[in-house]
Design an enzyme around this catalytic site. Structure first.
Site, short mmCIF file in Angstrom:
data_model
loop_
_atom_site.label_atom_id
_atom_site.label_comp_id
_atom_site.label_asym_id
_atom_site.label_seq_id
_atom_site.Cartn_x
_atom_site.Cartn_y
_atom_site.Cartn_z
N HIS A 40 8.91 -3.29 -6.79
CA HIS A 40 8.29 -2.99 -8.11
C HIS A 40 9.33 -2.32 -9.00
O HIS A 40 8.99 -1.40 -9.75
CB HIS A 40 7.08 -2.05 -7.98
CG HIS A 40 5.98 -2.54 -7.11
ND1 HIS A 40 5.05 -3.46 -7.53
CD2 HIS A 40 5.63 -2.21 -5.84
CE1 HIS A 40 4.17 -3.68 -6.56
NE2 HIS A 40 4.51 -2.94 -5.52
N GLU B 99 9.20 -7.19 -10.03
CA GLU B 99 7.97 -7.92 -9.65
C GLU B 99 8.13 -9.41 -9.93
O GLU B 99 8.53 -9.79 -11.05
CB GLU B 99 6.78 -7.34 -10.41
CG GLU B 99 6.47 -5.93 -9.96
CD GLU B 99 5.26 -5.32 -10.64
OE1 GLU B 99 4.84 -5.85 -11.69
OE2 GLU B 99 4.74 -4.32 -10.12
N SER C 81 5.86 -5.38 -1.06
CA SER C 81 5.83 -3.97 -1.46
C SER C 81 6.16 -3.05 -0.27
O SER C 81 7.28 -3.10 0.24
CB SER C 81 4.47 -3.68 -2.10
OG SER C 81 4.48 -2.47 -2.77
N ALA C 82 5.22 -2.23 0.20
CA ALA C 82 5.51 -1.35 1.35
C ALA C 82 5.98 -2.16 2.57
O ALA C 82 6.87 -1.73 3.31
CB ALA C 82 4.27 -0.54 1.72
N GLY D 24 0.87 -1.17 0.00
CA GLY D 24 0.00 0.00 0.00
C GLY D 24 0.89 1.21 0.00
O GLY D 24 1.85 1.27 -0.77
#
Lengths: 235, 235
Positions: free
Chosen positions: B159, B194, B122-123, B90
């Site tokens: 990413h 990714e 991700s985050a 997020g």
């Protein structure tokens, strides 16, 4: 009376630095012999000197001399006495940090409010909004605050980029990021595509260039605004 | 002994949430019946409840139950007692702000150091590095600090996206942004594409997945690291 040119980018594809804006700048800075350049955002870590030298070359084409803010002992006084100001692009986190560290965020806002013509591109445009929270830049340095000049009553997203429908990349699109901003903030955000700029004259804000701009508001569907349209109603 | 899976993304193109990682997670979390999910980054402002429900569906496929950290009165105690932890993706600014506001940044680091298996995507991966300063996210909220868990001795760029050589967009490429970070910081940065992830077992860090990862170091040419290579030397 406030006079700003707020550009999405300094350079359009295939062009040279500021060339597409020079006719506009010739008029915008018509009463200035010398432009004060704020090089703090220095893209890619270029030195203040080298960055200012590049800007000097561009402004020489319209017969303006350029001095960098870093050349002066007293930045507050220098800003107050300047004939016209240009804040260049680069990293917005760095720019905002340096403006606060030199205690000139407020004095810069006041000086431009009082009528000193201002040009911003990219990061230098970002800071004309209420906050820098819709920048695309990496947080390479921790600024004392995200609040910026507030010379326009909304935020900007320069270099606005439409979603690439062919992409297989799963990272957020620009639109998704701005929607995320609106999950927590009410400030409108104007996505300004490359080659577009805002012309601010007093309280009047006009979209310039040949492209539409994309307006994002909390809990509303984004809309496209036409070139030459009056954006003074956005707040 | 420290045990982490640090994934670039939760979802690969054409896949469903976490599906490509499930075989790995089945082993990683083999001693856990229940996963504690940290939903703070909540992408697009999704609620903690809805985000946790999505994660619950994915982990049900490997017979794990999931509870969200927001369901508990005492987040510190909840983290300390957890069997396994997953921090979802997020917005990294939001995630880091919430971890500090709930006083759990340090306790989370300690708990994972002490051996509680951790998954980040991700985050949630970004925060395993030394700082969040190489995130791609928008600064939608002002965190008290950019320092993060420091469970690996470098920074990540999840990413990671190679430059699009056909693009006419003049905004910075990912590589340019990371170089800008290195104009002011010495911390190495690993661009994790990714579908790639890091497996951390004690002090050993291994690149997993089928793609290379791109390593950026200050004043050095970036290099590509092969899948299955040992990254423990990067600091």
């Amino acid at each position: 009376m406030k006079k700003l040119i707020i550009a999405s980018t300094s350079t359009v594809h295939g062009g040279t630095y500021l060339d597409y804006l020079l006719p506009t700048l010739e008029n915008h800075f018509k009463d200035c012999r010398e432009i004060l350049f704020i090089p703090y955002a220095r893209p890619g870590g270029i030195s203040h000197e080298d960055y200012t030298a590049n800007v000097r070359l561009a402004f020489a084409k319209i017969n303006k001399t350029v001095r960098g803010l870093h050349e002066f002992e007293n930045p507050i006084e220098t800003i107050q006495k300047s004939q016209g100001i240009f804040t260049g692009g680069g990293n917005t986190f760095l720019l905002v940090t340096q403006l606060y560290q030199n205690n000139i965020m407020e004095i810069l806002a006041q000086t431009v409010e009082n009528g000193t013509p201002y040009l911003g591109s990219s990061a230098g445009s970002n800071i004309t909004g209420l906050t820098m929270q819709t920048t695309n830049d990496m947080p390479i340095i921790y600024p004392p605050s995200f609040s910026t000049l507030g010379l326009i009553p909304f935020n900007l997203n320069p270099h606005y980029l439409d979603p690439d429908t062919n992409s297989k990349h799963m990272g957020e699109t620009r639109e998704t990021r701005i929607k995320e901003f609106h999950a927590f903030n009410t400030t409108p955000v104007l996505g300004l595509r490359e080659g577009s700029w805002l012309e601010v004259t007093g309280d009047k804000i006009t979209l310039k260039g040949s492209l539409t701009a994309r307006l994002f508001r909390q809990n509303e569907t984004p809309t496209e605004l036409e070139p030459e349209s009056d954006l003074s109603w956005i707040k």
